[in-house]
Motif scaffolding. Structure first.
Motif: not given
Length: 404
Positions: A208-209, A206, A218
């Protein structure tokens, strides 16, 4: 290939530069006085002189969106706009900078409506000062061409977008001699773009989450940046970019023999008592005014601000204005409710230094009202007379404006 000199408009110089930079995706929407630039590029693409994807969009917000998408997948992209078109992009300007994408865009400066004007001032780009874009202002058509080539080197080194600003009509539609460097030499100067956003079907991720306020692990347990760390990194990149801007300018001068100054440039400042300062074509006009003032026995010089964001560093600014007893600014914009933005930033740069010169700010040339060098001469003389009479608090003056 021989060095190629031709007489062209500022817009044609910009189109030529984009072609020399081998841009791969162009997204554009027409707006005066930029339209001619988009037309030139579409002709290059159509005739096969430039192998690029030309995306026609329904507005400027979409033009910047296409650039963001194309830059994210690793293409070198270009767009251009003016005035209300730039304002319409505002949201996506933040997005481009926040994504750390090396997009280069020309802003052909034009007054902002309402009321409508198609003519020049710099209110459009100045109002986008805080979006995280590097902003460079050009004095003439040669500088437009050279600066766009430099802009890609800068953007792709620091991973931040660059806005190359030049005055509408005054430069965009005025023909001047421009030397076009050989394409092979430009390719040598500007290596291919190395994208830092990785798109790989086998390794999906992803981009620019949504980030939460704090750093968090993460899926692999690696602690990742939060929103604030990302903001700090963008600020840090712009803080460090003057080093790159000066180095790219130095290497460009070495390769092509033209030096436009890194962050700022000076004209006859060595012994100047009074220094005129501006950005863009008005700064070029100020050099003519300074020469005229010298003929009248007034020791005048010019400091031209070439890069407005990041603002030139304190030590460089203090050095440039070291001997000035008076500093007279001419600005084609205003921060409503205060003064010209350049004036505020320059004062801030002097804070804590030993520069205590009187600074006088003129708002000039809004909506394309002509500013002649002799009018700059008269303004400087009037400011000096007021300073000599003991005035310290000089309120912003509106040049050539009926203020009664």
């Amino acid at each position: 290939a021989m060095t190629d000199a031709r007489i062209i408009t500022g817009n044609q110089a910009a189109a030529l530069a984009a072609r020399l930079c081998d841009v791969q995706v162009i997204a554009a929407y027409p707006i005066t006085p930029q339209s001619q630039l988009a037309e030139m590029l579409s002709m290059y693409v159509e005739s096969g002189q430039l192998r690029a994807e030309y995306v026609r969009v329904e507005g400027e917000h979409s033009a910047m969106t296409v650039c963001i998408g194309a830059s994210t997948v690793g293409a070198r992209v270009f767009t251009a706009t003016s005035s209300n078109g730039l304002l319409y992009m505002h949201e996506q300007l933040h997005w481009a900078a926040g994504s750390r994408l090396p997009i280069v865009m020309c802003c052909v400066n034009r007054g902002v409506g309402a009321p409508w004007s198609i003519f020049n001032d710099q209110q459009d780009s100045l109002s986008q000062r805080d979006t995280g874009w590097i902003q460079i202002y050009c004095r003439d058509n040669q500088e437009i061409l050279d600066t766009i080539i430099q802009a890609y080197r800068i953007a792709e080194t620091v991973y931040a977008p660059v806005m190359v600003c030049y005055d509408g009509f005054v430069l965009s539609h005025t023909m001047m001699p421009v030397i076009s460097p050989p394409p092979a030499a430009v390719r040598k100067f500007l290596p291919p773009y190395k994208p830092h956003t990785i798109l790989d079907a086998n390794n999906p991720m992803t981009i620019n989450s949504v980030l939460l306020p704090n750093r968090r692990p993460d899926s692999e347990g690696v602690v990742c940046d939060g929103y604030m760390e990302m903001r700090y990194k963008l600020q840090n990149a712009l803080d460090r970019s003057p080093e790159t801007i000066r180095e790219v300018n130095r290497q460009y001068a070495e390769a092509f023999g033209r030096d436009h100054g890194g962050m700022l440039w000076t004209h006859r400042t060595e012994d100047a008592d009074v220094i005129l300062t501006s950005m863009g074509s008005l700064a070029a006009e100020a050099t003519v005014a300074a020469d005229a003032l010298r003929e009248e026995g007034i020791k005048a010089g010019v400091v031209g601000i070439r890069v407005f964001r990041p603002f030139p560093e304190k030590k460089e600014v203090v050095e440039a204005y070291r001997n000035a007893k008076a500093i007279i600014l001419f600005e084609k914009s205003i921060s409503y409710g205060y003064e010209g933005g350049l004036c505020s930033d320059l004062k801030a740069a002097f804070y804590g230094s030993d520069i205590h010169a009187v600074i006088h700010d003129y708002v000039a040339g809004l909506g394309g009202r002509d500013v002649k060098s002799r009018e700059l001469v008269e303004a400087v003389k009037s400011s000096l007379a007021r300073i000599a009479a003991g005035e310290r608090e000089l309120k912003t003056t509106w040049l050539n404006c009926h203020t009664e």
